[in-house]
Design a protein around this motif. Structure first.
Motif, PDB file in Angstrom:
ATOM      1  N   LEU A  71       0.825  -1.203   0.000  1.00 29.04           N
ATOM      2  CA  LEU A  71       0.000   0.000   0.000  1.00 29.04           C
ATOM      3  C   LEU A  71       0.861   1.256   0.000  1.00 29.04           C
ATOM      4  CD1 LEU A  71      -2.881   1.085   0.084  1.00 29.04           C
ATOM      5  CD2 LEU A  71      -2.764   0.989   2.574  1.00 29.04           C
ATOM      6  N   ARG A  72       1.915   1.250   0.805  1.00 27.04           N
ATOM      7  CA  ARG A  72       2.828   2.396   0.872  1.00 27.04           C
ATOM      8  C   ARG A  72       3.507   2.603  -0.483  1.00 27.04           C
ATOM      9  NH1 ARG A  72       6.180   0.541   4.418  1.00 27.04           N
ATOM     10  NH2 ARG A  72       4.663   0.744   6.087  1.00 27.04           N
ATOM     11  N   ALA A  73       3.968   1.536  -1.129  1.00 23.91           N
ATOM     12  CA  ALA A  73       4.626   1.648  -2.432  1.00 23.91           C
ATOM     13  C   ALA A  73       3.642   2.140  -3.485  1.00 23.91           C
ATOM     14  CB  ALA A  73       5.212   0.300  -2.840  1.00 23.91           C
ATOM     15  N   HIS A  74       2.405   1.681  -3.420  1.00 24.00           N
ATOM     16  CA  HIS A  74       1.385   2.122  -4.372  1.00 24.00           C
ATOM     17  C   HIS A  74       1.108   3.617  -4.209  1.00 24.00           C
ATOM     18  CE1 HIS A  74      -2.125   1.981  -6.932  1.00 24.00           C
ATOM     19  NE2 HIS A  74      -2.853   2.510  -5.963  1.00 24.00           N
ATOM     20  N   LYS A  75       1.009   4.085  -2.973  1.00 23.55           N
ATOM     21  CA  LYS A  75       0.760   5.507  -2.728  1.00 23.55           C
ATOM     22  C   LYS A  75       1.924   6.356  -3.215  1.00 23.55           C
ATOM     23  CE  LYS A  75      -2.470   5.131   1.118  1.00 23.55           C
ATOM     24  NZ  LYS A  75      -2.700   5.397   2.542  1.00 23.55           N
ATOM     25  N   GLN A  76       3.170   5.887  -3.002  1.00 27.81           N
ATOM     26  CA  GLN A  76       4.338   6.621  -3.476  1.00 27.81           C
ATOM     27  C   GLN A  76       4.345   6.716  -4.998  1.00 27.81           C
ATOM     28  OE1 GLN A  76       7.693   4.570  -1.790  1.00 27.81           O
ATOM     29  NE2 GLN A  76       8.018   6.166  -0.250  1.00 27.81           N
ATOM     30  N   LYS A  77       4.052   5.619  -5.644  1.00 27.89           N
ATOM     31  CA  LYS A  77       4.036   5.590  -7.111  1.00 27.89           C
ATOM     32  C   LYS A  77       2.947   6.510  -7.647  1.00 27.89           C
ATOM     33  CE  LYS A  77       4.061   2.275 -10.886  1.00 27.89           C
ATOM     34  NZ  LYS A  77       3.980   0.864 -11.250  1.00 27.89           N
ATOM     35  N   LEU A  78       1.789   6.509  -6.994  1.00 23.91           N
ATOM     36  CA  LEU A  78       0.688   7.373  -7.400  1.00 23.91           C
ATOM     37  C   LEU A  78       1.069   8.841  -7.224  1.00 23.91           C
ATOM     38  CD1 LEU A  78      -2.245   7.453  -8.388  1.00 23.91           C
ATOM     39  CD2 LEU A  78      -2.954   7.433  -5.997  1.00 23.91           C
ATOM     40  N   ALA A  79       1.705   9.173  -6.102  1.00 23.66           N
ATOM     41  CA  ALA A  79       2.119  10.556  -5.857  1.00 23.66           C
ATOM     42  C   ALA A  79       3.163  11.002  -6.875  1.00 23.66           C
ATOM     43  CB  ALA A  79       2.674  10.688  -4.442  1.00 23.66           C
ATOM     44  N   GLN A  80       4.094  10.118  -7.231  1.00 19.59           N
ATOM     45  CA  GLN A  80       5.111  10.459  -8.225  1.00 19.59           C
ATOM     46  C   GLN A  80       4.488  10.682  -9.594  1.00 19.59           C
ATOM     47  OE1 GLN A  80       7.833   7.192  -7.969  1.00 19.59           O
ATOM     48  NE2 GLN A  80       8.900   8.012  -6.178  1.00 19.59           N
ATOM     49  N   SER A  81       3.532   9.850  -9.963  1.00 18.30           N
ATOM     50  CA  SER A  81       2.918  10.008 -11.287  1.00 18.30           C
ATOM     51  C   SER A  81       2.078  11.281 -11.338  1.00 18.30           C
ATOM     52  CB  SER A  81       2.069   8.790 -11.641  1.00 18.30           C
ATOM     53  OG  SER A  81       0.946   8.710 -10.789  1.00 18.30           O
ATOM     54  N   GLN A  82       1.451  11.666 -10.232  1.00 12.63           N
ATOM     55  CA  GLN A  82       0.664  12.896 -10.206  1.00 12.63           C
ATOM     56  C   GLN A  82       1.566  14.117 -10.241  1.00 12.63           C
ATOM     57  OE1 GLN A  82      -1.851  12.500  -6.776  1.00 12.63           O
ATOM     58  NE2 GLN A  82      -3.409  11.342  -7.881  1.00 12.63           N
ATOM     59  N   ALA A  83       2.726  14.025  -9.608  1.00 14.95           N
ATOM     60  CA  ALA A  83       3.664  15.146  -9.619  1.00 14.95           C
ATOM     61  C   ALA A  83       4.275  15.335 -11.001  1.00 14.95           C
ATOM     62  CB  ALA A  83       4.766  14.909  -8.590  1.00 14.95           C
ATOM     63  N   ALA A  84       4.462  14.264 -11.733  1.00 13.93           N
ATOM     64  CA  ALA A  84       5.075  14.336 -13.060  1.00 13.93           C
ATOM     65  C   ALA A  84       4.075  14.786 -14.120  1.00 13.93           C
ATOM     66  CB  ALA A  84       5.649  12.979 -13.450  1.00 13.93           C
ATOM     67  N   THR A  85       2.774  14.593 -13.887  1.00 18.50           N
ATOM     68  CA  THR A  85       1.748  14.941 -14.855  1.00 18.50           C
ATOM     69  C   THR A  85       1.185  16.317 -14.525  1.00 18.50           C
ATOM     70  OG1 THR A  85       1.162  12.620 -14.953  1.00 18.50           O
ATOM     71  CG2 THR A  85      -0.408  14.163 -15.887  1.00 18.50           C
ATOM     72  N   PRO A  86       1.182  17.244 -15.503  1.00 21.88           N
ATOM     73  CA  PRO A  86       0.600  18.569 -15.229  1.00 21.88           C
ATOM     74  C   PRO A  86      -0.910  18.447 -15.042  1.00 21.88           C
ATOM     75  CG  PRO A  86       1.287  18.403 -17.520  1.00 21.88           C
ATOM     76  CD  PRO A  86       1.729  17.149 -16.833  1.00 21.88           C
ATOM     77  N   THR A  87      -1.434  19.220 -14.135  1.00 20.20           N
ATOM     78  CA  THR A  87      -2.866  19.187 -13.877  1.00 20.20           C
ATOM     79  C   THR A  87      -3.616  20.005 -14.915  1.00 20.20           C
ATOM     80  OG1 THR A  87      -2.764  21.097 -12.425  1.00 20.20           O
ATOM     81  CG2 THR A  87      -2.492  18.926 -11.394  1.00 20.20           C
ATOM     82  N   ALA A  88      -4.910  19.902 -14.924  1.00 23.43           N
ATOM     83  CA  ALA A  88      -5.736  20.647 -15.877  1.00 23.43           C
ATOM     84  C   ALA A  88      -5.611  22.149 -15.634  1.00 23.43           C
ATOM     85  CB  ALA A  88      -7.196  20.191 -15.757  1.00 23.43           C
ATOM     86  N   GLN A  89      -5.464  22.560 -14.373  1.00 23.33           N
ATOM     87  CA  GLN A  89      -5.356  23.992 -14.078  1.00 23.33           C
ATOM     88  C   GLN A  89      -4.064  24.551 -14.647  1.00 23.33           C
ATOM     89  OE1 GLN A  89      -5.637  24.117  -9.842  1.00 23.33           O
ATOM     90  NE2 GLN A  89      -7.854  23.878  -9.822  1.00 23.33           N
ATOM     91  N   THR A  90      -2.960  23.804 -14.561  1.00 21.76           N
ATOM     92  CA  THR A  90      -1.687  24.256 -15.109  1.00 21.76           C
ATOM     93  C   THR A  90      -1.781  24.354 -16.619  1.00 21.76           C
ATOM     94  OG1 THR A  90      -0.574  23.106 -13.312  1.00 21.76           O
ATOM     95  CG2 THR A  90       0.794  23.805 -15.152  1.00 21.76           C
ATOM     96  N   ALA A  91      -2.454  23.412 -17.253  1.00 30.91           N
ATOM     97  CA  ALA A  91      -2.617  23.428 -18.707  1.00 30.91           C
ATOM     98  C   ALA A  91      -3.440  24.635 -19.136  1.00 30.91           C
ATOM     99  CB  ALA A  91      -3.262  22.134 -19.177  1.00 30.91           C
ATOM    100  N   GLU A  92      -4.493  24.989 -18.366  1.00 29.07           N
ATOM    101  CA  GLU A  92      -5.319  26.144 -18.699  1.00 29.07           C
ATOM    102  C   GLU A  92      -4.538  27.443 -18.523  1.00 29.07           C
ATOM    103  OE1 GLU A  92      -8.841  25.989 -16.353  1.00 29.07           O
ATOM    104  OE2 GLU A  92      -9.545  24.130 -17.267  1.00 29.07           O
ATOM    105  N   ALA A  93      -3.662  27.499 -17.533  1.00 29.73           N
ATOM    106  CA  ALA A  93      -2.896  28.707 -17.268  1.00 29.73           C
ATOM    107  C   ALA A  93      -1.913  28.987 -18.421  1.00 29.73           C
ATOM    108  CB  ALA A  93      -2.137  28.577 -15.960  1.00 29.73           C
TER     109      ALA A  93
END
Length: 95
Positions: A71-93
């Motif tokens: 579970l800890r490894a899954h959460k870390q991987k998820l956090a890393q993938s979210q940090a590497a992917t720009p969010t919709a708000q950043t794309a709109e800006a």
């Protein structure tokens, strides 16, 4: 990871009881006996109940949930993938 495919004491017991209920129900349908058919239906339901109780007692298949480390490894991987992917708000800006 090996899966039990239902080969547990709880599953075997529940299925055997239900199978006996089906067999006796078939006999009592040929020999017209509504009481026998009703008793067979009760036996079929008893198989499900007994199997469920045995599973709750720990004789069934083990949980397929994640361990704490997984579970800890899954959460870390998820956090890393979210940090590497720009969010919709950043794309709109940037538009």
């Amino acid at each position: 990871m090996a899966h039990s495919h239902g080969h547990t004491p709880a599953a075997w017991t529940g299925v055997i009881i239900a199978f006996i209920g089906f067999c006796t129900g078939s006999v009592f349908m040929v020999i017209p006996s509504p009481v026998g058919v009703a008793a067979s239906l009760v036996l079929i339901l008893a198989g499900a109940v007994v199997g469920g109780i045995m599973r709750a007692a720990g004789l069934g298949a083990k949980s397929k949930g994640l361990t704490e480390d997984q579970l800890r490894a899954h959460k870390q991987k998820l956090a890393q993938s979210q940090a590497a992917t720009p969010t919709a708000q950043t794309a709109e800006a940037h538009s």
